[in-house]
Design an enzyme around this catalytic site. Structure first.
Site, PDB file in Angstrom:
ATOM      1  N   GLY A  75      20.501  12.686  38.624  1.00  0.00           N
ATOM      2  CA  GLY A  75      19.212  12.503  39.293  1.00  0.00           C
ATOM      3  C   GLY A  75      18.737  11.073  39.137  1.00  0.00           C
ATOM      4  O   GLY A  75      19.547  10.152  38.947  1.00  0.00           O
ATOM      5  N   SER A  76      17.427  10.897  39.160  1.00  0.00           N
ATOM      6  CA  SER A  76      16.866   9.539  39.157  1.00  0.00           C
ATOM      7  C   SER A  76      16.939   8.908  37.767  1.00  0.00           C
ATOM      8  O   SER A  76      16.987   9.601  36.745  1.00  0.00           O
ATOM      9  CB  SER A  76      15.410   9.583  39.605  1.00  0.00           C
ATOM     10  N   SER A  77      16.903   7.584  37.745  1.00  0.00           N
ATOM     11  CA  SER A  77      16.919   6.856  36.467  1.00  0.00           C
ATOM     12  C   SER A  77      15.672   7.202  35.659  1.00  0.00           C
ATOM     13  O   SER A  77      15.724   7.320  34.428  1.00  0.00           O
ATOM     14  CB  SER A  77      16.956   5.343  36.715  1.00  0.00           C
ATOM     15  N   GLU A  78      14.557   7.389  36.364  1.00  0.00           N
ATOM     16  CA  GLU A  78      13.283   7.682  35.694  1.00  0.00           C
ATOM     17  C   GLU A  78      13.356   9.005  34.910  1.00  0.00           C
ATOM     18  O   GLU A  78      13.015   9.054  33.728  1.00  0.00           O
ATOM     19  CB  GLU A  78      12.221   7.771  36.795  1.00  0.00           C
ATOM     20  N   GLY A  84      16.139  10.611  34.182  1.00  0.00           N
ATOM     21  CA  GLY A  84      17.271  10.493  33.263  1.00  0.00           C
ATOM     22  C   GLY A  84      16.844   9.915  31.921  1.00  0.00           C
ATOM     23  O   GLY A  84      17.310  10.337  30.861  1.00  0.00           O
ATOM     24  N   CYS A 124      24.394   8.620  45.503  1.00  0.00           N
ATOM     25  CA  CYS A 124      24.046   7.666  44.450  1.00  0.00           C
ATOM     26  C   CYS A 124      24.987   6.481  44.506  1.00  0.00           C
ATOM     27  O   CYS A 124      24.715   5.434  43.933  1.00  0.00           O
ATOM     28  CB  CYS A 124      24.037   8.332  43.082  1.00  0.00           C
ATOM     29  N   GLU A 160      24.039  10.931  34.939  1.00  0.00           N
ATOM     30  CA  GLU A 160      24.571  10.299  36.148  1.00  0.00           C
ATOM     31  C   GLU A 160      23.369   9.985  37.027  1.00  0.00           C
ATOM     32  O   GLU A 160      22.781  10.875  37.638  1.00  0.00           O
ATOM     33  CB  GLU A 160      25.547  11.271  36.821  1.00  0.00           C
TER      34      GLU A 160
HETATM   35  C1  UN1 Z   1      26.417  11.291  43.921  1.00  0.00           C
HETATM   36  O1  UN1 Z   1      25.866  10.898  44.951  1.00  0.00           O
HETATM   37  O2  UN1 Z   1      25.757  11.828  42.997  1.00  0.00           O
HETATM   38  O3  UN1 Z   1      31.720   8.767  45.354  1.00  0.00           O
HETATM   39  C2  UN1 Z   1      27.886  11.228  43.690  1.00  0.00           C
HETATM   40  C3  UN1 Z   1      31.024   9.443  46.105  1.00  0.00           C
HETATM   41  C4  UN1 Z   1      30.963  10.938  45.907  1.00  0.00           C
HETATM   42  C5  UN1 Z   1      30.081  11.266  44.764  1.00  0.00           C
HETATM   43  C6  UN1 Z   1      28.700  10.774  44.863  1.00  0.00           C
HETATM   44  N1  UN1 Z   1      32.296  11.474  45.705  1.00  0.00           N
HETATM   45  O4  UN1 Z   1      30.355   8.950  46.988  1.00  0.00           O
END
Ligand code: UN1
Length: 512
Positions: free
Chosen positions: A229-232, A234, A285, A251
């Site tokens: 999720g978000s850094s905040e 996290g 992300c 992550e």
């Molecule tokens: C994410 O957005 O949390 O590498 C992961 C990628 C994907 C995973 C993204 N397999 O873009």
């Protein structure tokens, strides 16, 4: 649509405290599912149930647990189209991408089913005779896994599959706006024969989940937290787990840079930037944040990139489009906020901005009453701009220029994230200098910032995570703890460091 779903704890439907409607973002009048939300007490109770179930699950031999993972993979494969259709319906991910996402679960299962027959420990020589040393991987216990909805099934599988394979029980809290997809995946996992309580799914809002997690940590029924999720948020999860001497696998967000060198193949770079920035409507992300392009090719790159974006297909995610709508209303609201970060010194080179409507169409697409937004390229971004420094989840990409590779690397690291990155160049020297200097956990060469494969380490540094890595063999260190065993069969007490044979060297010896 009258799909009603609730949390499942220990194989039974759990109590609900509130209701949430998961909406199709491509047609916001359609309810995909009514979701019963649980409270903090239910979350904590799920962790206790998991703790009970984990004891027996850990006794199942790892190769047998591997067979269960194999069955999950086969079940997901056999249900791939239905699951992908549901993902498309619930979060608006283009169907081809949704199928790819489902494929990623199967890939993850394929990798870990074999790990059931490996899960190696080591035999290690002792410093004393008649003594043997060994290492074993033990499951951590219960993993509480909290995931986002932009990858509603693939990214959760990166936690669930290895956690279960290693002999842990799991309490999974998926994003409420992707609850139906998560529930469907949960059912496929359970159909593979997981005993009740080994995998539990709890739907709850952020605040109740956090409180529930706190209770469970206090009670000692959670030994690992996985959070995407978000850094905040996290940061808060990291603080909470740290206080309880537990570790989190975090992550988080990214502000992923793409460096375009003067020797790059420009059309390839444009194709990469288009997919990295606007595929999945910029909601990975790993999506592209800023293109850092050499000043000598800036004008040419921007012209071609803008043209590609203007000509791109946005629309119904069931069709062959570059991007569908944003995930859910709250993401649309947040994205509109990012658009206010565009300043007078910026130049929007992609055309219209904002929501796609009849009055503000993208080509001949009028928005179809969904949460569709124009893809936006903002040129002239400066290193002090919010647009340069902060993650902007959604279809917006900044462009800035550089003179030397060292300057490009400095710019690429400046926002302080470190998830993914990319360089377009035809010179191997540039590739290795960039790899060495970039803070990101993932480096693409002549490729998009997104698109990690399921068997390489995935994770970030800085604001993108706490250095933990998912996927492949590297994630095993998240879901197991090493145990060292020594076994002395000499029949006497041999003291380490003291009862060790000494061989005396002649250290004065020199060649003539
Ligand atoms: C994410 O957005 O949390 O590498 C992961 C990628 C994907 C995973 C993204 N397999 O873009």
């Amino acid at each position: 649509m009258n799909r009603q779903i609730v949390s499942v704890v220990g194989g039974k439907d759990a109590a609900t405290a509130d209701t949430y409607e998961s909406i199709n973002p491509a047609r916001t009048t359609e309810v995909v599912a009514r979701v019963g939300l649980a409270d903090a007490a239910t979350f904590a109770a799920a962790c206790r149930t998991a703790k009970e179930a984990q004891r027996e699950w850990a006794k199942v031999p790892a190769p047998v647990r591997g067979r269960v993972i194999a069955s999950i993979g086969r079940l997901v494969e056999a249900n791939a189209e239905s699951l992908a259709r549901l993902v498309t319906e619930e979060i608006g991910k283009p169907y081809a991408e949704a199928l790819g996402e489902v494929r990623e679960i199967v890939d993850t299962c394929d990798f870990f089913l074999g790990e059931g027959r490996r899960l190696y420990g080591q035999t290690v020589p002792s410093e004393m005779p008649d003594k043997n040393l060994f290492t074993f991987r033990n499951p951590v216990g219960v993993a509480a896994v909290v995931t986002a909805g932009n990858f509603p099934v693939a990214v959760p599988s990166w936690y669930l599959v290895p956690a279960l394979l290693c002999g842990n029980a799991v309490v999974w809290k998926p994003a409420e706006y992707a609850a139906a997809s998560a529930h469907a995946m949960f059912r496929l996992f359970v159909a593979a024969g997981l005993p009740d309580g080994v995998l539990n799914i709890v739907f709850a809002d952020g605040a109740e989940t956090f409180r529930g997690l706190e209770l469970a940590l206090e009670e000692g029924s959670v030994q690992k937290v996985g959070f995407t999720g978000s850094s905040e948020v996290g940061r808060k999860v990291g603080e909470l787990t740290g206080r309880h001497l537990q570790s989190a696998c975090l992550e988080l967000g990214g502000k992923n840079p793409m460096v375009v060198m003067p020797d790059a193949e420009l059309d390839l770079a444009v194709e990469g930037a288009l997919f990295a920035g606007f595929g999945t409507a910029g909601q990975r992300c790993t999506s592209l944040g800023t293109v850092i392009v050499h000043e000598s090719v800036h004008d040419e790159f921007v012209e071609r990139f803008a043209r590609a974006v203007r000509e791109s297909r946005i629309g119904d995610p069931r069709q062959d489009v570059l991007a569908g709508p944003l995930l859910a209303e709250k993401f649309a609201e947040r994205y509109e906020e990012y658009l206010t970060w565009i300043q007078p010194h910026h130049k929007v080179v992609s055309g219209n901005i904002g929501k796609i409507t009849k009055e503000n169409p993208h080509g001949d697409f009028d928005g179809d009453q969904g949460l569709y937004y124009h893809p936006v390229i903002v040129d002239g971004v400066r290193p002090t701009d919010r647009l340069f420094l902060e993650e902007t989840f959604g279809p917006i990409v900044g462009v800035t220029t550089f003179r030397t590779l060292d300057e490009a690397i400095e710019l690429a690291n400046l926002p302080g994230y470190g998830l993914s990155s990319s360089i377009y160049t035809t010179d191997p020297k540039h590739v290795f200098r960039f790899r060495e200097g970039i803070s990101a956990g993932m480096v693409s060469v002549n490729n998009s910032t997104s698109g990690a494969e399921a068997h390489l380490p995935f994770g970030g540094n800085g604001k993108s995570g706490n250095g933990s890595r998912q996927s492949g063999m590297w994630v095993l260190d998240q879901f197991t703890r090493w145990q060292a065993m020594n076994w002395d069969h000499s029949g006497r007490l041999q003291k380490a460091q003291m009862d060790v044979a000494d061989i005396t060297p002649d250290l004065e010896f020199r060649l003539p």
